[in-house]
Scaffold this motif. Structure first.
Motif, PDB file in Angstrom:
ATOM      1  N   SER A  64      -3.537 -31.828 -80.960  1.00 26.57           N
ATOM      2  CA  SER A  64      -2.786 -33.010 -81.394  1.00 26.57           C
ATOM      3  C   SER A  64      -3.471 -33.690 -82.575  1.00 26.57           C
ATOM      4  O   SER A  64      -2.816 -34.132 -83.524  1.00 26.57           O
ATOM      5  CB  SER A  64      -2.642 -33.996 -80.234  1.00 26.57           C
ATOM      6  OG  SER A  64      -1.901 -33.431 -79.177  1.00 26.57           O
TER       7      SER A  64
ATOM      8  N   ARG B  71      -1.930 -34.389 -86.321  1.00 25.30           N
ATOM      9  CA  ARG B  71      -1.862 -35.728 -86.914  1.00 25.30           C
ATOM     10  C   ARG B  71      -2.662 -35.815 -88.210  1.00 25.30           C
ATOM     11  O   ARG B  71      -2.396 -36.670 -89.054  1.00 25.30           O
ATOM     12  CB  ARG B  71      -2.383 -36.763 -85.924  1.00 25.30           C
ATOM     13  CG  ARG B  71      -1.434 -37.016 -84.766  1.00 25.30           C
ATOM     14  CD  ARG B  71      -1.766 -38.329 -84.062  1.00 25.30           C
ATOM     15  NE  ARG B  71      -0.829 -38.566 -82.996  1.00 25.30           N
ATOM     16  CZ  ARG B  71      -1.020 -38.219 -81.728  1.00 25.30           C
ATOM     17  NH1 ARG B  71      -2.136 -37.615 -81.380  1.00 25.30           N
ATOM     18  NH2 ARG B  71      -0.111 -38.474 -80.811  1.00 25.30           N
TER      19      ARG B  71
ATOM     20  N   ARG C 242       0.336 -41.685 -74.478  1.00 24.33           N
ATOM     21  CA  ARG C 242      -0.259 -40.891 -75.547  1.00 24.33           C
ATOM     22  C   ARG C 242      -1.773 -40.947 -75.444  1.00 24.33           C
ATOM     23  O   ARG C 242      -2.344 -41.996 -75.166  1.00 24.33           O
ATOM     24  CB  ARG C 242       0.197 -41.446 -76.899  1.00 24.33           C
ATOM     25  CG  ARG C 242      -0.615 -40.903 -78.055  1.00 24.33           C
ATOM     26  CD  ARG C 242      -0.152 -41.518 -79.354  1.00 24.33           C
ATOM     27  NE  ARG C 242      -1.189 -41.384 -80.350  1.00 24.33           N
ATOM     28  CZ  ARG C 242      -1.090 -41.832 -81.578  1.00 24.33           C
ATOM     29  NH1 ARG C 242      -0.010 -42.447 -81.962  1.00 24.33           N
ATOM     30  NH2 ARG C 242      -2.064 -41.674 -82.428  1.00 24.33           N
TER      31      ARG C 242
ATOM     32  N   HIS D 216       1.400 -24.012 -76.110  1.00 20.12           N
ATOM     33  CA  HIS D 216       1.219 -25.444 -76.336  1.00 20.12           C
ATOM     34  C   HIS D 216       1.238 -26.206 -75.022  1.00 20.12           C
ATOM     35  O   HIS D 216       2.089 -25.955 -74.157  1.00 20.12           O
ATOM     36  CB  HIS D 216       2.338 -25.995 -77.228  1.00 20.12           C
ATOM     37  CG  HIS D 216       2.186 -25.640 -78.675  1.00 20.12           C
ATOM     38  ND1 HIS D 216       1.011 -25.811 -79.365  1.00 20.12           N
ATOM     39  CD2 HIS D 216       3.088 -25.152 -79.574  1.00 20.12           C
ATOM     40  CE1 HIS D 216       1.191 -25.434 -80.622  1.00 20.12           C
ATOM     41  NE2 HIS D 216       2.434 -25.021 -80.773  1.00 20.12           N
TER      42      HIS D 216
ATOM     43  N   THR E 217       4.862 -33.486 -77.450  1.00 20.85           N
ATOM     44  CA  THR E 217       5.136 -34.909 -77.644  1.00 20.85           C
ATOM     45  C   THR E 217       4.507 -35.414 -78.937  1.00 20.85           C
ATOM     46  O   THR E 217       5.098 -36.218 -79.665  1.00 20.85           O
ATOM     47  CB  THR E 217       4.608 -35.709 -76.441  1.00 20.85           C
ATOM     48  OG1 THR E 217       5.150 -35.160 -75.242  1.00 20.85           O
ATOM     49  CG2 THR E 217       4.998 -37.166 -76.553  1.00 20.85           C
ATOM     50  N   THR E 218       3.307 -34.923 -79.229  1.00 14.71           N
ATOM     51  CA  THR E 218       2.658 -35.308 -80.484  1.00 14.71           C
ATOM     52  C   THR E 218       3.493 -34.881 -81.683  1.00 14.71           C
ATOM     53  O   THR E 218       3.676 -35.638 -82.641  1.00 14.71           O
ATOM     54  CB  THR E 218       1.260 -34.675 -80.570  1.00 14.71           C
ATOM     55  OG1 THR E 218       0.458 -35.141 -79.487  1.00 14.71           O
ATOM     56  CG2 THR E 218       0.585 -35.029 -81.888  1.00 14.71           C
TER      57      THR E 218
ATOM     58  N   GLN F 154      -5.759 -32.179 -76.684  1.00 14.91           N
ATOM     59  CA  GLN F 154      -5.966 -33.375 -77.487  1.00 14.91           C
ATOM     60  C   GLN F 154      -6.451 -33.031 -78.892  1.00 14.91           C
ATOM     61  O   GLN F 154      -6.132 -33.728 -79.872  1.00 14.91           O
ATOM     62  CB  GLN F 154      -6.989 -34.306 -76.803  1.00 14.91           C
ATOM     63  CG  GLN F 154      -6.498 -34.875 -75.477  1.00 14.91           C
ATOM     64  CD  GLN F 154      -6.843 -33.984 -74.311  1.00 14.91           C
ATOM     65  OE1 GLN F 154      -7.165 -32.802 -74.496  1.00 14.91           O
ATOM     66  NE2 GLN F 154      -6.773 -34.526 -73.091  1.00 14.91           N
TER      67      GLN F 154
ATOM     68  N   ASP G 264      -7.725 -39.815 -80.549  1.00  8.44           N
ATOM     69  CA  ASP G 264      -7.628 -38.975 -81.738  1.00  8.44           C
ATOM     70  C   ASP G 264      -8.770 -39.244 -82.712  1.00  8.44           C
ATOM     71  O   ASP G 264      -9.236 -38.354 -83.404  1.00  8.44           O
ATOM     72  CB  ASP G 264      -6.290 -39.231 -82.446  1.00  8.44           C
ATOM     73  CG  ASP G 264      -5.166 -38.490 -81.741  1.00  8.44           C
ATOM     74  OD1 ASP G 264      -5.474 -37.745 -80.796  1.00  8.44           O
ATOM     75  OD2 ASP G 264      -4.005 -38.664 -82.128  1.00  8.44           O
TER      76      ASP G 264
ATOM     77  N   ILE H 174       1.501 -32.143 -74.024  1.00  7.76           N
ATOM     78  CA  ILE H 174       1.077 -33.250 -74.881  1.00  7.76           C
ATOM     79  C   ILE H 174       1.287 -32.900 -76.351  1.00  7.76           C
ATOM     80  O   ILE H 174       1.642 -33.759 -77.174  1.00  7.76           O
ATOM     81  CB  ILE H 174      -0.409 -33.591 -74.607  1.00  7.76           C
ATOM     82  CG1 ILE H 174      -0.544 -34.288 -73.261  1.00  7.76           C
ATOM     83  CG2 ILE H 174      -0.977 -34.475 -75.720  1.00  7.76           C
ATOM     84  CD1 ILE H 174      -1.968 -34.614 -72.892  1.00  7.76           C
ATOM     85  N   VAL H 175       1.085 -31.632 -76.704  1.00 11.39           N
ATOM     86  CA  VAL H 175       1.230 -31.214 -78.102  1.00 11.39           C
ATOM     87  C   VAL H 175       2.683 -31.335 -78.551  1.00 11.39           C
ATOM     88  O   VAL H 175       2.966 -31.748 -79.675  1.00 11.39           O
ATOM     89  CB  VAL H 175       0.715 -29.778 -78.281  1.00 11.39           C
ATOM     90  CG1 VAL H 175       0.883 -29.321 -79.722  1.00 11.39           C
ATOM     91  CG2 VAL H 175      -0.748 -29.679 -77.861  1.00 11.39           C
TER      92      VAL H 175
END
Length: 767
Positions: free
Chosen positions: A139, A143, A92, A166, A172-173, A136, A96, A169-170
Motif C-alpha cells: 500500500s 501511495r 485504513r 493482493h 482498498t488502498t 501495508q 504509511d 487492504i491493497v
C-alpha cells in the motif's frame, strides 16, 4: 517489460482534501484467502484523466483558518451506522509514513522510477521484492507513486505474478488512490476484480467509485452505483449517501440531493451533521440563504443537532457580502444552542472578511475576540493588513501595524512584505524603500519575496534600471533572487522598451538555473518583432531551446514577425526548424505565412501551403478562412478560392463562408463574380444571407446597374426572403430613371402582395 512509461499531458494531483479528510477507514478483512480464479486479462487504462481539484471547496489561505465547510471535509469519509455511531470495521492502516522508509519499500520505488530504462533483470528483481512485501508495504508503494495511472499499472502487474495475491487492504488502498482522480474506469475494474476474487465488498468501496465518477463530471453514473450495489445485495450506508448528496450538490442538482435525504429517511439511515452541512453549503452556493436557515431549524426534528460548521458555512456566505448584522444574529443563535463562538469562529470571520476586502468589519471582530479573551496572533493581523493594502488604504494598514507593536505582537516579514507591496502599488516607492531599510535594522531580515515585491514596484514605476542595481547587490544583502524576481525585471524592461536589457535579463535568468515560461519568452519575442528585430528574437529562441521549454506559439510569433517584414525566406527557415525540433506547427502558423504570400501576390505558393496544411490534417480556423478569402478575392482568384474552400469545409465546416466571399468580392468591386455565387448563399435563407444580398444590391446600385440589383431582389423574393424596403425603393427609383418602369412597379407590388405596404404607398414612391 513491466509496464510502459506513458507521458501524460495532465499531472494528477493528490488533493482530495487535507490528509485527515482522505483517511477513509478500511475493512478489517476476513482471514480467508481470495479465490485464484478469474484473473483480469484486460488491464487497459480508462480515458485520460483531467486535472483534479479539491472537491470540497477552495481550502484556506492561512494555516490557522478554516473555510466554511472545511470541518465537514474532515469528517466526510468517516463511516457511520444508522444511529450515527462510527463503525470500526472499515479502517485504513495509518503507518504509511513508517512503511515508506522501509528499505524494501524504498528499493521497490527506486526500481519503478527506473521503468524508462527497464530490462528483464530489473523485472525479476522487482518480482522477488514484491513477494517479500507486507500488505501495508505494498500500500505504501502504491501511495508513493505521484501518478495514479502508474500505481494502477503496478497493481495490475503485481496481480498477475505467480505465487502472489493482493491482500484486501491493497485493493482498498488502490480504490482510495483512484478516488483522488477521475480514473473511474480503473476503480470499476478493481471492484470487479474484488468480486471475482470473492473478496467481501463493503459500501465504502462503492463510495470511492462514486467520488471518481464525480471528479470526471459524471454525476449520473455516480448515482447509478446505487443500482450496482442493489444487484450485489449491498445496502448503502451513511457514508455512501453522504457522498451521493455531495456529488449532486457539486453538480448543482440540489433538489435531487434533497430527494436523497428523503430516501435516507425511508430506509432508516439517519442523516448526520455532515449530511446537512453538504446541503447547507449547496444552498449557500446558490444564494438560497433562507432555505439553508430552514434546514438548520429542521435538524433537531431528525435527531441531529446543528454543529458549528453549519453556522460557519452560512457566516461565510454573509462575510462575502459584508452583512455584519446577520452574522451577529447567527452568533446569538449559536449561543442559544449552547454553541459558544470560539476562537475558530472569530478566526474564520476575520479571514473571510479580509479575503473579501472588508478590513474594517474584520477589525471589529478582531477587537471583539480580544475582549472575549481570545489570543489574536500575527496571522489574523496580517490578513487584515493585507486586505487594506489590496484596497489601497495604506495608512490604515500602517496604523494597524503600529497597533501590533503596542500589543506585544510585533509584525513579521509577511506583514511587512504586504505593506511594502501595498506602498509600491500606490506609487510610494521611496517610502517602501525606507521601510525595507528599517526592518533590516530591527532584526526582521527581508527575504526574497520582500525584495521581489519592492523590485516589482520599481519596475512598474519606470525604474527598472534601479531595480537591476538592487538585484546585482543581492549577494551582499544575503538574499537569493528566484524566477519571479528575474521575470519582474524582464517585464519591466519590456514595458519601458529596453529590449536589449530584457533579452539580457532572460539570459541571466537561464544562466542562474531558472527557466522563463513560454508565455514570458513569447512576450519578449513579440516585443522584439514589433521593434523590427526578428533576428534577435530568433537568437533568443535558439538560446532558450537548450535550457527551457519553447512551444509552437513562440515559433509562430517569430514566423509572424518575419512575415511582417516580408522576409519569407527566414519564415520558411523557422518553419523547417520547428519540424527538426519535433514541434509541430498548427493552423495559426500556416495562416501567418499564407497571409503574407497572399499579400505579396504569390497566390500559387499560397495554394501550395494551404494544401500542405490540409495534408497534415490541420484544422483551419475562422481566421484562416478570412485570410484566404480576403487575399484570393483581392487578386480575383475566385475559381481557385472555391476549390480550396470545398476542401476546407470538409475538415472544418464554416456556415457563412460563401457569404464572406460575396461580401469581400463586393468590397473589391468584383460584383459580377459575387453574383455568380448567390445561389450557394440562398440555399439556407438565414438572416446573414439577407445581409449579404443587401450588400450585393448596394454594390450594383453604386456601380450604376439597377437591372442586376433587380435580379437579386427577385431571387430573394423567390426564396421567401423579404429585402429591406428602403433599399428596394432606391432600386425602384433607379429603374424608373433607366426607363424600366415595369420592373420598378413589380418590385413594389411584391411588398404589397406580402402586406408590407399599402397600394397608396406605391403611388407615393412613384410621385
Amino acid at each position: 517489460m513491466l509496464f510502459k512509461p506513458v507521458s501524460y499531458g495532465t499531472h494528477i494531483q493528490d488533493s482530495i482534501t487535507k490528509k485527515a479528510c482522505t483517511r477513509a477507514l478500511v475493512h478489517s478483512w476476513p482471514s480467508q484467502n481470495p479465490n485464484e480464479n478469474g484473473y483480469i486479462n484486460d488491464d487497459k487504462l480508462g480515458p485520460n484523466s483531467v486535472r483534479v481539484s479539491n472537491p470540497f471547496g477552495s481550502g484556506r489561505d492561512y494555516d490557522s483558518c478554516q473555510e466554511p465547510g472545511e470541518e465537514v471535509q474532515s469528517k466526510f469519509l468517516r463511516n457511520y451506522n444508522a444511529n450515527g455511531q462510527e463503525i470500526e470495521g472499515f479502517r485504513r492502516v495509518e503507518n504509511d509514513g513508517d512503511e515508506i522508509r522501509h528499505p524494501l519499500v524504498k528499493e521497490v520505488c527506486r526500481l519503478i522510477d527506473l521503468r524508462s530504462t527497464w530490462n528483464p533483470n530489473l523485472e525479476n528483481e522487482l518480482k522477488q521484492l514484491v513477494r517479500s512485501l507486507k500488505p501495508q508495504q505494498v500500500s505504501a508503494v502504491l501511495r508513493y507513486q505521484k501518478d495514479a495511472r502508474i500505481a494502477l499499472q503496478l497493481f495490475y502487474w503485481a496481480d498477475r505474478q505467480w505465487r502472489y495475491q493482493h491482500h484486501p487492504i491493497v485493493y482498498t488502498t488502490m480504490l482510495e488512490i483512484l478516488s483522488k482522480t477521475s480514473l473511474y474506469q480503473g476503480a470499476k475494474r478493481v471492484i470487479r476484480l474484488m468480486s471475482r476474487r470473492r473478496i467481501r465488498l463493503h459500501p465504502e468501496a462503492f463510495g470511492y467509485l462514486m467520488i471518481s465518477y464525480s471528479r470526471a463530471g459524471h454525476w449520473r453514473k455516480a448515482l447509478q452505483v446505487f443500482s450496482v450495489m442493489e444487484k450485489a445485495k449491498i445496502s448503502p450506508n451513511l457514508l455512501v449517501y453522504n457522498i451521493a448528496i455531495y456529488v449532486l450538490v457539486k453538480s448543482n442538482k440540489l433538489e435531487m440531493a434533497m430527494k436523497i435525504l428523503d430516501r435516507m429517511k425511508l430506509v432508516d439511515v439517519a442523516p448526520n451533521e455532515v449530511t446537512y452541512n453538504c446541503l447547507i453549503k449547496g444552498y449557500c452556493d446558490e444564494g438560497r440563504i433562507q432555505d439553508a436557515m430552514n434546514l438548520i431549524q429542521n435538524m433537531p426534528l431528525n435527531n441531529c443537532s446543528p454543529d458549528k460548521v453549519c453556522y460557519h458555512t452560512i457566516m461565510g456566505f454573509y462575510c462575502k457580502q459584508n452583512r455584519i448584522e446577520e452574522i451577529r444574529n447567527l452568533m446569538k443563535k449559536m449561543n442559544e444552542s449552547n454553541l459558544i463562538p470560539d476562537q475558530v469562529t472569530y478566526n474564520m470571520l476575520i479571514h473571510m472578511l479580509s479575503k473579501s476586502g472588508y478590513g474594517v468589519s474584520a477589525i471589529s471582530f478582531l477587537k471583539e475576540a480580544e475582549e472575549h479573551g481570545f489570543s489574536i496572533d500575527k496571522i489574523e493581523y496580517s490578513a487584515i493588513i493585507h486586505s487594506f493594502c489590496e484596497s489601497g488604504d495604506i495608512e490604515k494598514a500602517k496604523q494597524l501595524m503600529n497597533e501590533m507593536n503596542t500589543k506585544g505582537c510585533p509584525p513579521d516579514i509577511v506583514t511587512y512584505t504586504s505593506v511594502i507591496n501595498g506602498l509600491c502599488s500606490v506609487g510610494k516607492v521611496l517610502e517602501a524603500k525606507k521601510l525595507l531599510q528599517e526592518i533590516s535594522k530591527i532584526g526582521c531580515k527581508p527575504n526574497t519575496v520582500s525584495y521581489t515585491a519592492f523590485l516589482n514596484g520599481l519596475c512598474r514605476n519606470g525604474k527598472s534600471s534601479e531595480a537591476l542595481e538592487i538585484l546585482n547587490t543581492s549577494e551582499d544583502e544575503l538574499w537569493v533572487p528566484n524566477a519571479i524576481t528575474y521575470s519582474v525585471l524582464m517585464h519591466g524592461f519590456i514595458r519601458e522598451g529596453k529590449l536589449t536589457e530584457a533579452h539580457e535579463m532572460a539570459r541571466e535568468m537561464i544562466r542562474n538555473g531558472f527557466s522563463p515560461t513560454p508565455a514570458e519568452i513569447n512576450l519578449l519575442i513579440l516585443s522584439l518583432c514589433q521593434k523590427g528585430q526578428p533576428n534577435d528574437a530568433k537568437k533568443l529562441i535558439q538560446e532558450c531551446l537548450e535550457k527551457c521549454e519553447v512551444n509552437k506559439v513562440n515559433f509562430t510569433t517569430l514566423i509572424h514577425g518575419f512575415c511582417q517584414n516580408q522576409d519569407l525566406e527566414s519564415a520558411f527557415s523557422v518553419l523547417d526548424d520547428m519540424y527538426l525540433k519535433n514541434i509541430k506547427p498548427d493552423a495559426v502558423t500556416y495562416t501567418a505565412i499564407i497571409d503574407t504570400l497572399g499579400k505579396m501576390g504569390l497566390i500559387e505558393k499560397a495554394i501550395e501551403m494551404i494544401n500542405k496544411m490540409l495534408e497534415k490534417s490541420l484544422i483551419p480556423t475562422i481566421v484562416t478562412y478570412r485570410v484566404i478569402i480576403n487575399r484570393f478575392c483581392q487578386h480575383g482568384r475566385v475559381n481557385e478560392l472555391l476549390s480550396l474552400l470545398d476542401k476546407m469545409v470538409l475538415r472544418q465546416p464554416y456556415k457563412n463562408v460563401y457569404n464572406q466571399v460575396i461580401e469581400k468580392l463586393c468590397f473589391f468591386g468584383k460584383v459580377d463574380e459575387a453574383y455568380k455565387l448567390l445561389g450557394k448563399v440562398l440555399r439556407t435563407g438565414s438572416g446573414t444571407d439577407v445581409d449579404t444580398c443587401h450588400m450585393l444590391i448596394g454594390s450594383y446600385l453604386k456601380k450604376g446597374d439597377p437591372g442586376s440589383a433587380y435580379k437579386v431582389v427577385g431571387r430573394m423574393f423567390s426564396r421567401n426572403l423579404v429585402p429591406d424596403l428602403k433599399l428596394c425603393e432606391k432600386v425602384s427609383k433607379s429603374l424608373s430613371v433607366c426607363g424600366m418602369s415595369r420592373e420598378a412597379d413589380e418590385i413594389m407590388l411584391r411588398f404589397v402582395e406580402r402586406g408590407k405596404i399599402s397600394p397608396r404607398s406605391v403611388l407615393a414612391v412613384k410621385m
